[in-house]
Scaffold this motif. Sequence first.
Motif, PDB file in Angstrom:
ATOM      1  N   HIS B  37     -22.373  -7.102  13.218  1.00 29.54           N
ATOM      2  CA  HIS B  37     -23.034  -5.792  13.288  1.00 29.54           C
ATOM      3  C   HIS B  37     -23.048  -5.077  11.944  1.00 29.54           C
ATOM      4  N   VAL B  38     -23.913  -4.097  11.858  1.00 31.25           N
ATOM      5  CA  VAL B  38     -23.967  -3.248  10.669  1.00 31.25           C
ATOM      6  C   VAL B  38     -23.685  -1.819  11.104  1.00 31.25           C
ATOM      7  N   GLY B  39     -22.609  -1.248  10.587  1.00 27.94           N
ATOM      8  CA  GLY B  39     -22.261   0.111  10.974  1.00 27.94           C
ATOM      9  C   GLY B  39     -22.351   1.110   9.841  1.00 27.94           C
ATOM     10  N   CYS B  40     -22.568   0.627   8.625  1.00 28.89           N
ATOM     11  CA  CYS B  40     -22.639   1.555   7.501  1.00 28.89           C
ATOM     12  C   CYS B  40     -23.374   0.908   6.350  1.00 28.89           C
ATOM     13  N   SER B  43     -20.014  -0.087   2.790  1.00 28.53           N
ATOM     14  CA  SER B  43     -18.928  -1.058   2.823  1.00 28.53           C
ATOM     15  C   SER B  43     -17.613  -0.458   3.311  1.00 28.53           C
ATOM     16  N   GLN B  44     -17.701   0.392   4.326  1.00 27.80           N
ATOM     17  CA  GLN B  44     -16.522   1.122   4.786  1.00 27.80           C
ATOM     18  C   GLN B  44     -16.103   0.806   6.218  1.00 27.80           C
ATOM     19  N   CYS B  45     -16.977   0.276   7.056  1.00 25.48           N
ATOM     20  CA  CYS B  45     -16.681   0.268   8.488  1.00 25.48           C
ATOM     21  C   CYS B  45     -16.163  -1.068   9.010  1.00 25.48           C
ATOM     22  N   GLY B  46     -16.508  -2.163   8.373  1.00 23.07           N
ATOM     23  CA  GLY B  46     -15.988  -3.458   8.793  1.00 23.07           C
ATOM     24  C   GLY B  46     -16.652  -4.066  10.018  1.00 23.07           C
ATOM     25  N   CYS B  48     -19.176  -5.671  10.084  1.00 22.22           N
ATOM     26  CA  CYS B  48     -19.934  -6.825   9.629  1.00 22.22           C
ATOM     27  C   CYS B  48     -19.052  -7.994   9.187  1.00 22.22           C
ATOM     28  N   LYS B  58     -16.787  -8.834   4.094  1.00 26.67           N
ATOM     29  CA  LYS B  58     -17.781  -7.904   4.631  1.00 26.67           C
ATOM     30  C   LYS B  58     -19.171  -8.448   4.302  1.00 26.67           C
ATOM     31  N   CYS B  60     -21.966  -7.295   4.747  1.00 21.01           N
ATOM     32  CA  CYS B  60     -22.948  -6.318   4.258  1.00 21.01           C
ATOM     33  C   CYS B  60     -22.832  -6.146   2.760  1.00 21.01           C
TER      34      CYS B  60
HETATM   35  S1  FES Z   1     -21.561  -2.714   7.708  1.00 20.33           S
HETATM   36 FE1  FES Z   1     -20.007  -1.272   7.315  1.00 20.33          FE
HETATM   37  S2  FES Z   1     -18.674  -2.415   6.053  1.00 20.33           S
HETATM   38 FE2  FES Z   1     -20.276  -3.774   6.380  1.00 20.33          FE
END
Ligand code: FES
Lengths: 785, 157
Positions: B37-40, B43-46, B48, B58, B60
């Motif tokens: 998934h992509v949450g941000c 490069s903060q949410c993890g 991905c 990561k 992304c």
């Molecule tokens: S999508 Fe948020 S860290 Fe990769």
Amino acid sequence: MSGNGTGIGASVKRKEDARFLTGRGRYTDDINLPGQLYGYILRSGMAHAKIGAVHTDAARAAPGVHAVFTGKDMEGVGGIPTGWLIHSKDGSPMVEPGHPALAIDKVRYVGDCVAIVVAETAEQARSAANLIDVEREELQAVASIEAAEADGAPLVFDEAPGNVCYDWEVGDRAATDAAFDAADHVVSIDVVNNRLIPNAIEPRAAIANYDPATGDYTLYTTSQNPHLVRLLLGAFVLGLPEHKLRIVAPDVGGGFGSKIPHYAEEAILTWTAGQLGRPVKWTCERLDAFKSDTHGRDHISTAKLALDADGHFLGLHVTTKANLGAYLSTFATCVPTYLYGILFAGPYTTPAVYCEVKSFFTNTVPVDALRGAGRPEATYLLERLVDKAAVELGMDRVEIRRKNFIREFPYQTPVALQYDHGDYDATLDLALKAADWAGFEGRRAEAAARGKRRGIGISTFIEACGIAPSAVVGSLGARAGLYESGSVRVHPTGSVSVFTGTHSHGQGHETTFAQIVSDMLGVDFDAVDVVHGDSAKIPFGMGTYGSRSLAVGGTAIYLAVEKVIEKGKKIAAHLLEASAEDIEFENGSFTVAGTDRSKTLGEVALTAYVPHNYPEGLEPGLEETAFYDPLNFTFPAGTHIAEVEVDPETGEVELVAVTGADDVGRIINPMIVDGQLHGGLAHGIGQALLEECVYQDDGQLETGSYMNYTMPRAADLPSFNINHNTTLCTHNPLGAKGVGEVGSIGVPPAVINAVIDALRPLGVNDMSMPATSQRVWQAIQRANG
Amino acid sequence: MPTVTMTVNGMERSGTVEGRTLLVDFLREHLGLTGTHVGCDTSQCGACVVHVNGSSVKSCTSLAVQADGADVTTIEGLANGADLHPMQEAFREHHGLQCGFCTPGMVMSAVDLANRNADPSEHEVREWLEGNLCRCTGYHNIVKAVQAGARAMGGGS
Ligand code: FES
Ligand code: FES
């Protein structure tokens, strides 16, 4: 209710986990339709500006671009509506300005939608958007409540003088004034409830399709309430009849209130798909989510509590200013009013309560419900004030609460609500014991020896959930009913599909509702599946928010199952040559009372669909639907206790323990309920210690990414100590109250009360949220003079 | 445009990408592996997180071309047929997920930790998950799941 291994009360492992754990969830952005194009929404970079011509020629000519639409193109389309009409003290209706999906003459916040570019790829759409030239005349912005109410402040809407949307009140002002006249003590407090950004980890997304052959529109969208979106988008914005508009909210990655509203992007996408006759997909980037998902909280309040010489509460007077942002989002107007002011009795017998709320338009993102919605703001104010009263009167913080608890039910509060039942002493006692409140001073001394300041804080609170009888909310200005539907389809061979109008985006409805149905019908848990989130499959529904899904949606399912059983009894009676009154249903079998003659549910279901030998006049089939309109709010309650250690050198606050004792009504799945409590606690702790949305004076969002908006991470939180004392809700057959918002409502004041308790020996008597190390350090320095 | 070839979940996969195509987009858009998934975008949410040559990454933040020739495992490749991987099973057992959106990244990250530390303490788990955001669970059950999963893995995946 059998309470067996998968029945009501069992921590059944979740049905939904198999797909989520293997990457087979189906979220909106995972959906692709043949021939789809990609939309990119160009947003305003200015908080407040007049817009003139929007030059799109260069963007239209860019590679891959199919179309560019602006506010002028959508001018004939209805604006985004709001769902609740509030009346001011003087009886006048709130100011309700239009909200065009794409801005027409003005932009009103950084993030306001200006144009959509549609291209072959997302990258092409985004690059082309850079070529759009918007003629703008920047206006001075009002980015805060203080700026909005200042003399001569610029107006967000010309029709809203002073930027005021409404000036509302609840309670008896004269009686409250009289209580203050008679008081021995008056304690007052000023609090700010910090603005938050919801940040569900799945960003919003949508994909719209139009079929020219049938005239049918389909919109897949990240929504907590697909039918509500259909109602607002169909009836108010696009003028489409319901049978031509299908809304699907598939797997949704968290909502917390931010996926309740009908958003402009949903209207833009659907309309654009209609114009182009092609599917159009849009996925919000996180940086855009910060400035376009509705925000939460943002209140400034002053309040005073009147007490007698013994510490009994006599009266409470609250004056609040609330920020609604630039437009009225779906539930925006009721959050600081009917979800806030009516909560100020709390669990206490305060005989006179008065609350007035003035709400303002500002050049910021629209504000709407966020986990707890109004109730965290009320609870924070009340529980801070009660603590302050205890300190000022030299009373014990626990005893002042206990002295004022409501103990007789039903209890009519002075602010509209009638509590059906509760036991506030029981949750208080449980929490005190679980947190070892009595042993705290020893821990304080031990911490002091290490150079740390340790504090403990408490909050005893009530919620109002499962909102509420439709006739009541209608009389208060709601533009929708707040009932729920449930359908139960027993298939010919006895397996069951359940259809609910609620929506699960983490709450585990597929499991909880299957537990109820399998328990009631005596069928295998695995033979029951729950369907939600598709307006083409579900009769109707109001969705999931306000901790309503079990109390309202679960009850609808319960009632539908009862109907199925009633019908089954007639079929069984015919097969068993008995009278329906003599048939008993238990553990999946219809039995003639007092005999061993019985038919299984499967046999009855098969007969219902192959009705060769069948009661005369009875319809074939075994499927029932129930709509349930709640008789009252539900009133979960509890006590939360937080323990912190502050490093006086750095101001750093470490949250060392969080204890909850909660009464959420009947628990169907303890594992899921505790998970909901954990999540709510984390959200509430985030508000208390970490999270704060900051706008600059010019309306630029300063905390616009994860780099500078502090989300709670694993290392910021302790494990939680959760305890339950259950009393049943008296007015729904499940006895359910609701659990989704408990933590975010109850815990913030407990945390801040703990921080103040830790710092009081240093002379610190007040603390704002979030209690960051910088803020705490400054408070210590100020107290040191 | 460059062609990349990598082993994804045990199968050799190739595709033509742009130089700037992110690994996550290659997985999701080119290979249809939408479990990542992509949450941000910072490069903060993890959400991905995948494994590249056995370590969590990561996706992304890495380019598809950087993974050329690499061995990539996504959440779809973790289970052994119908049998969940011990870490997946631990998340299920301990209710370490709610909406499921952060879950693939959490699980992939947790497996990497367990490969390095067979019996992580609560503190070690919480520190390790520094790069993974969850808004639903309050991390309480994720931490329990990661500890149990690591133990169940017995020091290797
Ligand atoms: S999508 Fe948020 S860290 Fe990769
Ligand atoms: S389970 Fe929803 S974000 Fe973690």
